[in-house]
Design a protein around this motif. Structure first.
Motif, PDB file in Angstrom:
ATOM      1  N   ALA A  97       0.072  10.556  -3.877  1.00  0.00           N
ATOM      2  CA  ALA A  97       0.573  11.846  -3.397  1.00  0.00           C
ATOM      3  C   ALA A  97       1.224  12.648  -4.512  1.00  0.00           C
ATOM      4  CB  ALA A  97       1.565  11.622  -2.256  1.00  0.00           C
ATOM      5  N   GLY A  98       1.224  12.111  -5.724  1.00  0.00           N
ATOM      6  CA  GLY A  98       1.789  12.825  -6.858  1.00  0.00           C
ATOM      7  C   GLY A  98       3.267  12.606  -7.055  1.00  0.00           C
ATOM      8  N   LYS A 102       3.416   6.335 -11.307  1.00  0.00           N
ATOM      9  CA  LYS A 102       3.087   7.717 -10.973  1.00  0.00           C
ATOM     10  C   LYS A 102       1.652   7.980 -11.430  1.00  0.00           C
ATOM     11  CE  LYS A 102       4.696  12.456 -11.436  1.00  0.00           C
ATOM     12  NZ  LYS A 102       5.613  13.403 -12.111  1.00  0.00           N
ATOM     13  N   SER A 103       1.023   8.941 -10.793  1.00  0.00           N
ATOM     14  CA  SER A 103      -0.356   9.300 -11.142  1.00  0.00           C
ATOM     15  C   SER A 103      -0.360  10.501 -12.094  1.00  0.00           C
ATOM     16  CB  SER A 103      -1.149   9.624  -9.876  1.00  0.00           C
ATOM     17  OG  SER A 103      -0.642  10.781  -9.265  1.00  0.00           O
ATOM     18  N   PHE A 104      -1.306  10.516 -13.000  1.00  0.00           N
ATOM     19  CA  PHE A 104      -1.469  11.615 -13.967  1.00  0.00           C
ATOM     20  C   PHE A 104      -2.947  12.020 -13.974  1.00  0.00           C
ATOM     21  CE2 PHE A 104       2.218   9.270 -15.302  1.00  0.00           C
ATOM     22  CZ  PHE A 104       3.132  10.240 -15.665  1.00  0.00           C
ATOM     23  N   GLN A 129       0.822  -1.209   0.000  1.00  0.00           N
ATOM     24  CA  GLN A 129       0.000   0.000   0.000  1.00  0.00           C
ATOM     25  C   GLN A 129       0.855   1.259   0.000  1.00  0.00           C
ATOM     26  OE1 GLN A 129      -3.271   0.303  -0.388  1.00  0.00           O
ATOM     27  NE2 GLN A 129      -3.355  -1.945  -0.671  1.00  0.00           N
ATOM     28  N   SER A 130       2.031   1.183   0.576  1.00  0.00           N
ATOM     29  CA  SER A 130       2.901   2.359   0.599  1.00  0.00           C
ATOM     30  C   SER A 130       3.298   2.777  -0.810  1.00  0.00           C
ATOM     31  CB  SER A 130       4.162   2.067   1.425  1.00  0.00           C
ATOM     32  OG  SER A 130       4.849   0.948   0.890  1.00  0.00           O
ATOM     33  N   PHE A 131       3.400   1.795  -1.734  1.00  0.00           N
ATOM     34  CA  PHE A 131       3.720   2.086  -3.123  1.00  0.00           C
ATOM     35  C   PHE A 131       2.620   2.946  -3.751  1.00  0.00           C
ATOM     36  CE2 PHE A 131       3.417   0.928  -7.644  1.00  0.00           C
ATOM     37  CZ  PHE A 131       4.699   1.236  -8.075  1.00  0.00           C
ATOM     38  N   TYR A 132       1.344   2.533  -3.552  1.00  0.00           N
ATOM     39  CA  TYR A 132       0.203   3.283  -4.106  1.00  0.00           C
ATOM     40  C   TYR A 132       0.013   4.614  -3.372  1.00  0.00           C
ATOM     41  CZ  TYR A 132      -0.957  -0.987  -6.605  1.00  0.00           C
ATOM     42  OH  TYR A 132      -0.909  -2.088  -7.425  1.00  0.00           O
ATOM     43  N   LYS A 192      -9.689  13.337 -14.211  1.00  0.00           N
ATOM     44  CA  LYS A 192      -9.607  11.951 -13.754  1.00  0.00           C
ATOM     45  C   LYS A 192      -8.150  11.599 -13.453  1.00  0.00           C
ATOM     46  CE  LYS A 192     -13.633  10.190 -16.280  1.00  0.00           C
ATOM     47  NZ  LYS A 192     -14.107   9.158 -17.250  1.00  0.00           N
ATOM     48  N   ASP A 193      -7.988  10.858 -12.383  1.00  0.00           N
ATOM     49  CA  ASP A 193      -6.647  10.421 -11.986  1.00  0.00           C
ATOM     50  C   ASP A 193      -6.373   9.043 -12.556  1.00  0.00           C
ATOM     51  OD1 ASP A 193      -6.085  12.720 -10.556  1.00  0.00           O
ATOM     52  OD2 ASP A 193      -7.004  11.938  -8.708  1.00  0.00           O
TER      53      ASP A 193
END
Length: 451
Positions: free
Chosen positions: A106-107, A122-124, A98-101, A129-130
Motif C-alpha cells: 500500500a506504499g 517499504k516498497s519502492f 500477510q498484513s506486513f506485506y 517495477k516495484d
C-alpha cells in the motif's frame, strides 16, 4: 478485626492498585518508546538501502560512504531487496504475516516484531517495477533494558506495597490514638467517680465531638445517679416524719372518741400532714424525672424574653403582692440570640422555682429579673432584697431537702433549687449564686445558645 488492621489492609490494597496502575503506565510508555526508537533506526536503513541498491545515480558513493561511516551495523542486521512480483528470498523469515506485506504494497512503512527480532519494510518503484526493501535486526540493549525495567517495577511494586502497609499501620495507629485514649479514660470512669470527664481538645474534629458527647452523657449519668442517691437517702427520712405524725394523730383521734374538739384538731393535723406528704412525693417525683434526658422531653424553640413574662404572670398568681421587674435593657438586636432550643416546661419550672423563692423570701420587696445574651450564652439573673443566705449554708443550698438556717418562718421543702439545678444541667447550663444574709440574693442561670 480491629479498626487499625482494617484501615491498614484497606490502605495497602488501595496503594497496591494505584502502584500497579502506575507501573503499567510506565511499562507501556517505556516499551512503546524503546521500540519506536529502534523502528526508526530500521526505517532509516530501509531508505538508505533502497538508495544504495536500487537508485543508480551519482550520489550512490556518498550514500555508501555515509552508510559505512555513520550508521553502525545493528546486531543480526539483514537487508532483503526483491521485486514485489517475484518469490520471496529463502533466507527471509517465513513467519512474517500477510498484513506486513499488505501494508508495504500500500506504499506505507510496515513494522513487525517477533520477541527481540524487528522488521521494517517499504516498497519502492524503480523503472516501472516495484521492489520490496526489508531490514531485520535484533535489539538486545533495548530488550534487556525493558527486562530490567520490568524487574525493577515488580520489585518496586512489592516494596511499595510493603512500605504502604507499614506506613498505613503507623498512620492508623496515629489517627486512632485519640480514640484509644478516650476508650482508656472511659474505662476508668465508674459509678463512684462519675465526676471525671474526658479531655476535649480545641477543634471541631470527630474525636473532639466524640469526647464532648461522652462528657454530655456523663453529665446526664451523674445527674441520674445523684438523683437516685438523693431519692433513696432523703425519701425515707422525709416521708417518715409526716407518716409518724399522721399515725400519732389517728391514735389521738381514736382515743378521743367522745371529744369532738380534739378529733377536729387531730383531723386538721392529719389533713396538713397529708398535704405535706403529697408535696414531698410530688417534689421527689420531679427530682427523679429531672434526672433523665429521654425522648419524653421534647425540645422546641423558645424566646427567653417571652418566657420570662409568662413566669412573671405565674408567680404573681401565687404571690399577688410580689413586685417583679424584668430588665430587658441588654437585649441584642438579633432575635435569634434570644432563642433557645429547650424543653419549655422544664426550663419554665426551673426559673419559676428561683423567682418564687426570691418573692417568698423578699417579704414584698422588689425582685429584678435581668436577661442578657453575649452571642454564645443567655443569662437570666434573679436578684432579690430578701433575707439572704448565711455563708455556711450556701454550699448546701442545692442539696435536696436542705433549708437555710434562717428560713424556719417560711413554708418550704428544700426541693425547688435542687430541681432547678437538675433541669439546668440537663440543658448543659449552670447556676451561680451570690448572697449575703440580711441584704439579698442573686442567682444567675447560664444556658448555652446552641443546644
Amino acid at each position: 478485626m480491629e479498626i487499625a488492621k482494617k484501615i491498614t489492609l484497606l490502605f495497602a490494597i488501595l496503594s497496591a492498585i494505584i502502584i500497579s496502575l502506575l507501573s503499567g503506565f510506565v511499562w507501556y510508555f517505556a516499551n512503546d518508546f524503546a521500540f519506536e526508537d529502534f523502528y526508526k533506526r530500521l526505517e532509516a536503513r530501509v531508505r538508505i538501502s533502497a538508495q544504495l541498491k536500487l537508485y543508480q545515480d551519482v550520489n550512490n558513493p556518498a550514500y555508501a560512504k555515509m552508510r559505512n561511516q555513520y550508521l553502525e551495523r545493528l546486531p543480526s542486521e539483514q537487508a532483503f531487496i526483491f521485486e514485489a512480483n517475484s518469490p520471496r528470498p529463502k533466507n527471509i523469515d517465513s513467519g512474517l504475516p500477510q498484513s506486513f506485506y499488505k501494508k508495504i504494497r500500500a506504499g506505507l512503512m510496515s513494522r513487525y516484531r517477533v520477541e527481540n527480532h524487528f522488521y521494517a519494510g517499504k516498497s519502492f518503484k524503480i523503472n516501472n517495477k516495484d521492489y520490496l526493501v526489508i531490514i531485520s535486526a535484533n535489539d538486545p540493549v533495548g530488550f534487556r533494558e525493558l527486562k530490567d525495567l520490568q524487574h525493577i517495577l515488580i520489585i518496586g511494586f512489592f516494596l511499595s506495597v510493603f512500605l504502604s502497609f507499614v506506613v498505613g499501620w503507623r498512620f492508623s495507629n496515629y489517627m486512632l490514638m485519640p480514640l484509644r485514649k478516650i476508650i482508656k479514660s472511659v474505662k476508668k470512669i465508674k459509678a463512684e467517680n462519675l465526676h471525671m470527664r474526658l479531655e476535649v481538645k480545641q477543634g471541631s474534629d470527630e474525636m473532639s465531638q466524640l469526647a464532648e458527647t461522652f462528657n454530655n452523657m456523663l453529665n446526664r449519668l451523674e445527674t441520674a445517679f445523684e438523683t437516685q442517691n438523693n431519692f433513696i437517702s432523703n425519701a425515707s427520712h422525709e416521708l417518715r416524719t409526716p407518716l409518724t405524725i399522721i399515725s400519732g394523730e389517728v391514735e389521738l383521734a381514736l382515743k378521743a372518741a367522745n371529744d369532738t374538739e380534739k378529733q377536729t384538731i387531730a383531723l386538721a393535723k392529719i389533713k396538713d400532714e397529708a398535704e405535706r406528704l403529697e408535696h414531698i412525693l410530688t417534689s421527689l417525683l420531679g427530682l427523679a424525672q429531672s434526672g433523665f434526658n429521654g425522648k419524653n422531653q421534647p425540645r422546641e424553640a423558645v424566646r427567653m424574653d417571652e418566657l420570662l413574662w409568662e413566669i412573671k404572670g405565674s408567680v404573681n398568681q401565687v404571690y399577688p403582692n410580689s413586685k417583679i421587674e424584668i430588665d430587658l435593657d441588654k437585649l441584642p438586636d438579633d432575635e435569634q440570640l434570644l432563642t433557645l432550643r429547650v424543653n419549655k416546661n422544664l426550663i419554665k419550672l426551673a426559673i419559676t422555682n428561683i423567682v418564687s423563692n426570691a418573692c417568698k423570701y423578699s417579704n414584698g420587696k422588689s425582685v429584678n429579673i435581668a436577661l442578657e445574651s453575649n452571642g454564645n450564652t443567655i443569662s437570666v439573673a434573679v436578684t432579690d432584697q430578701g433575707i439572704g443566705i448565711p455563708q455556711t449554708d450556701i454550699q448546701h443550698i442545692f442539696e435536696p431537702f436542705y433549708r437555710a438556717s434562717n428560713t424556719n418562718n417560711y413554708k418550704g421543702y428544700g426541693v425547688g433549687l435542687p430541681l432547678s439545678l437538675n433541669i439546668i444541667r440537663l440543658h448543659r447550663g449552670s447556676i451561680a449564686i451570690k448572697s449575703q444574709e440580711g441584704i439579698g440574693t442573686e442567682i444567675k442561670v447560664l444556658l448555652p445558645l446552641m443546644f
